[in-house]
Each structure stands twice: as structure tokens, then as C-alpha cells.
Scaffold this active site. Sequence first.
Site, PDB file in Angstrom:
ATOM      1  N   THR A   1       0.844  -1.200   0.000  1.00 62.41           N
ATOM      2  CA  THR A   1       0.000   0.000   0.000  1.00 62.41           C
ATOM      3  C   THR A   1       0.873   1.242   0.000  1.00 62.41           C
ATOM      4  OG1 THR A   1      -1.742  -1.052   1.249  1.00 62.41           O
ATOM      5  CG2 THR A   1      -1.569   1.320   1.504  1.00 62.41           C
TER       6      THR A   1
ATOM      7  N   ARG B   1     -13.716  -8.088   0.949  1.00 60.86           N
ATOM      8  CA  ARG B   1     -12.848  -7.718   2.087  1.00 60.86           C
ATOM      9  C   ARG B   1     -12.338  -6.279   1.921  1.00 60.86           C
ATOM     10  NH1 ARG B   1      -7.281  -5.864   2.793  1.00 60.86           N
ATOM     11  NH2 ARG B   1      -6.574  -6.587   4.808  1.00 60.86           N
ATOM     12  N   VAL B   2     -12.407  -5.542   2.998  1.00 63.01           N
ATOM     13  CA  VAL B   2     -11.858  -4.185   3.037  1.00 63.01           C
ATOM     14  C   VAL B   2     -10.859  -4.135   4.186  1.00 63.01           C
ATOM     15  CG1 VAL B   2     -12.411  -1.765   3.549  1.00 63.01           C
ATOM     16  CG2 VAL B   2     -13.881  -3.069   2.009  1.00 63.01           C
ATOM     17  N   GLY B   3      -9.695  -3.563   3.924  1.00 62.77           N
ATOM     18  CA  GLY B   3      -8.669  -3.491   4.969  1.00 62.77           C
ATOM     19  C   GLY B   3      -8.678  -2.145   5.681  1.00 62.77           C
ATOM     20  N   ASP B   4      -7.525  -1.805   6.203  1.00 63.79           N
ATOM     21  CA  ASP B   4      -7.400  -0.567   6.981  1.00 63.79           C
ATOM     22  C   ASP B   4      -7.285   0.679   6.108  1.00 63.79           C
ATOM     23  OD1 ASP B   4      -4.882  -1.623   6.080  1.00 63.79           O
ATOM     24  OD2 ASP B   4      -3.924  -0.001   7.210  1.00 63.79           O
TER      25      ASP B   4
ATOM     26  N   THR C   1       0.874   0.322   6.613  1.00 64.95           N
ATOM     27  CA  THR C   1       0.862  -0.689   5.570  1.00 64.95           C
ATOM     28  C   THR C   1       1.001  -2.049   6.251  1.00 64.95           C
ATOM     29  OG1 THR C   1       1.975  -1.431   3.549  1.00 64.95           O
ATOM     30  CG2 THR C   1       3.360  -0.455   5.243  1.00 64.95           C
ATOM     31  N   GLY C   2       0.589  -3.088   5.525  1.00 67.61           N
ATOM     32  CA  GLY C   2       0.669  -4.420   6.117  1.00 67.61           C
ATOM     33  C   GLY C   2      -0.713  -5.000   6.320  1.00 67.61           C
TER      34      GLY C   2
ATOM     35  N   GLY D   1      -3.996  -5.276   7.263  1.00 69.78           N
ATOM     36  CA  GLY D   1      -4.907  -4.226   7.692  1.00 69.78           C
ATOM     37  C   GLY D   1      -5.763  -4.584   8.888  1.00 69.78           C
TER      38      GLY D   1
END
Length: 323
Positions: A185, A213-216, A236-237, A239
Site C-alpha cells: 500500500t 474484504r476491506v482493509g485498513d 501498511t501491512g 490491515g
Amino acid sequence: MMSKRRFLKYSLLGTPIMSLISSASPVTEDDIHSSNRPVVVSTWKHGLLANDAAWGILSKGGRAIDAVEAGVRVPEADPDNHTVGYGGYPDRDGKVTLDACIMDENQNCGSVAFLQGIKHPISVARKVMDDTPHVMLVGEGALKFALQKGFKQENLLTPKAEAAWRSWLKKAEYDPVINIENHDTIGMLALDQKGNLSGACTTSGAAFKMHGRVGDSPLIGAGLYVDNEVGAATATGMGELMIKTVGCHLVVELMRQGYDPEEACRQAVERIAKKLGDYKNFQVGFLALNRKGNYGAYCIQPGFNFAAKNKSTHQMIDSKSKL
Ligand code: ASP
């Protein structure tokens, strides 16, 4: 004999010191820090080119919010970047779904999640911020809004990304562990000449993630946070770890307590380690910039780095890590 009072009032040349002080404008804390401005930092190696684009705006006295938007558009448009925008690896169903958010110095923010077919989600997020009373639009609604605003719908799945997905399908092992190779990211933070902070974060998310799916990265507080009185942070990473700890908000709050950016990032990683037993299986990298123009990072696994640019330097810096 000259009294102590008279001595303090007059210099050796007889010039009244009080008149010198009153005629010069007082040196403020802001003046002291302005030599560090402007500055831009961003995650991973693609941050070098992104910072150059941001610098084009910052170096001319432009706003941090415009700089971070312009900066992260560079990897978004790059078909060879498989973790951001066009060319990003798809989800397990072969769909490229994008997440992004942006935040300015006045607590304004905009975000899109699960957006498909639009190359520059960060600019859609900016429009959500500027042109709607809302913070976040997702999926079909975000797409509809983007089309209304004149964005072009296009196929973002490049032949290379499709080939990688087809090869993944052969085993289709769902391993949510994100390693250094597939979680890049871009999070960018900038402090402009006027001393205003802004940030942007954009991603295609974890490669071959579950559809939906939605991350941070589009979540204000998790993948990005800006408080102009204090500083800004991005991440990053994996989430899910940032969401569970509201990581970037935590980093900014730690800076508010007086910690420098690297130490604030380190303490946020320690919070993850303390609360989430399986943290060793994942990577998380935090990057922070304070209002004085100082920056720092910290991560779980070795391997996270960031690009930093100001008047005197443009370099990649390796983050310290917990493991
Ligand atoms: N943080 C992003 C996400 O979880 C991925 C990444 O940084 O690689 O979607």
C-alpha cells in the site's frame, strides 16, 4: 553606578534593548520549525516517484492535500505496481477492488472502499471529501458517484495481474498472511510550507483476498490519521491488525503525548503485539510525521522501508522492526 535595571534596559551601545525587542517580530516556535518544511514521506520504494510528484506541488508553496493526492496517483497509474490501483492483484474472484482515503489539516476526510473499475480511487476519495457531506462511499455507490463526477470506468486487471491470479487459482490456498512481497500500500504524509499536514492512503489490498474484504487503508484512524496540531500517521501491512487497534489514530495520540514519530510508531506496534497474540505471523509498518517536520517509522517484521524527501534529501530509509 548603573543599576541592574538600567543595565538590562540599555545595551553597551546605549540602544534601548526594549525598543530592539519591540521592533523585531518575536521568534515563534513555528519559525524555528519552518526550516524543516516542506517535507513528504511515503511507504515503500514506490514512494520515491510518488514523492517527486508531491514535491512538484510542495516546492512551489502548494497545499499538502494537493501534494499527497498528486503523489499517490503515480503508483495508482502504474500497471507494474501490483498492490495499488491499475495493475493491482485481484481478489480470489478475479476482481480488482480498490480502497483509498485522504485527510487534510482541517479534519476533512474522504474515503472509498471496494471500488471497482476506477484507476484513481484517491481522487474519488478527494471528491467525497470536497463535494459531499459524507466521509465514505463504498462499492456500487462509490462507483456511481465516481461516474457522476466524470471518472472513466476501465478494466484494471492487467494481463500480468490476471496471470498471477490464474496461477494462484491452481491451489487457491487462502492464506491471509501478508508478507513483504504482496502488501505494498502507499501511504503518504506531507507537511507544506505553511505548516499544514495532510495524508493519503491507497491500495488494491491483500492479493487474492475474499471478495468484499476491506482493509485498513480506507479507514480513517486505522490506515491514516492527521491532526494538524500534532502530526500524521499512515500504515501498511495486514490491515486487520490496524483496524483492531485503530493504529494510526493511536500513533497520532502517542505523538500528542510527546513521543517522537518513531517512538510513537514503536509503541503502536507494541500495542498490537500485546493485544494480538498472532502478530508474529504478520507484517505491519507504521510511518509518522509530526508538525515539526520530523518523521519516523516502525514495523513488526524487518523489510519495511519508506521514502523521505525535503529540501536537502530524497532517500529510502529502513524502518526498525520488533522482530
Ligand atoms: N494494509 C493493506 C490492507 O490490509 C494492505 C497493505 O498494506 O499491503 O488492505
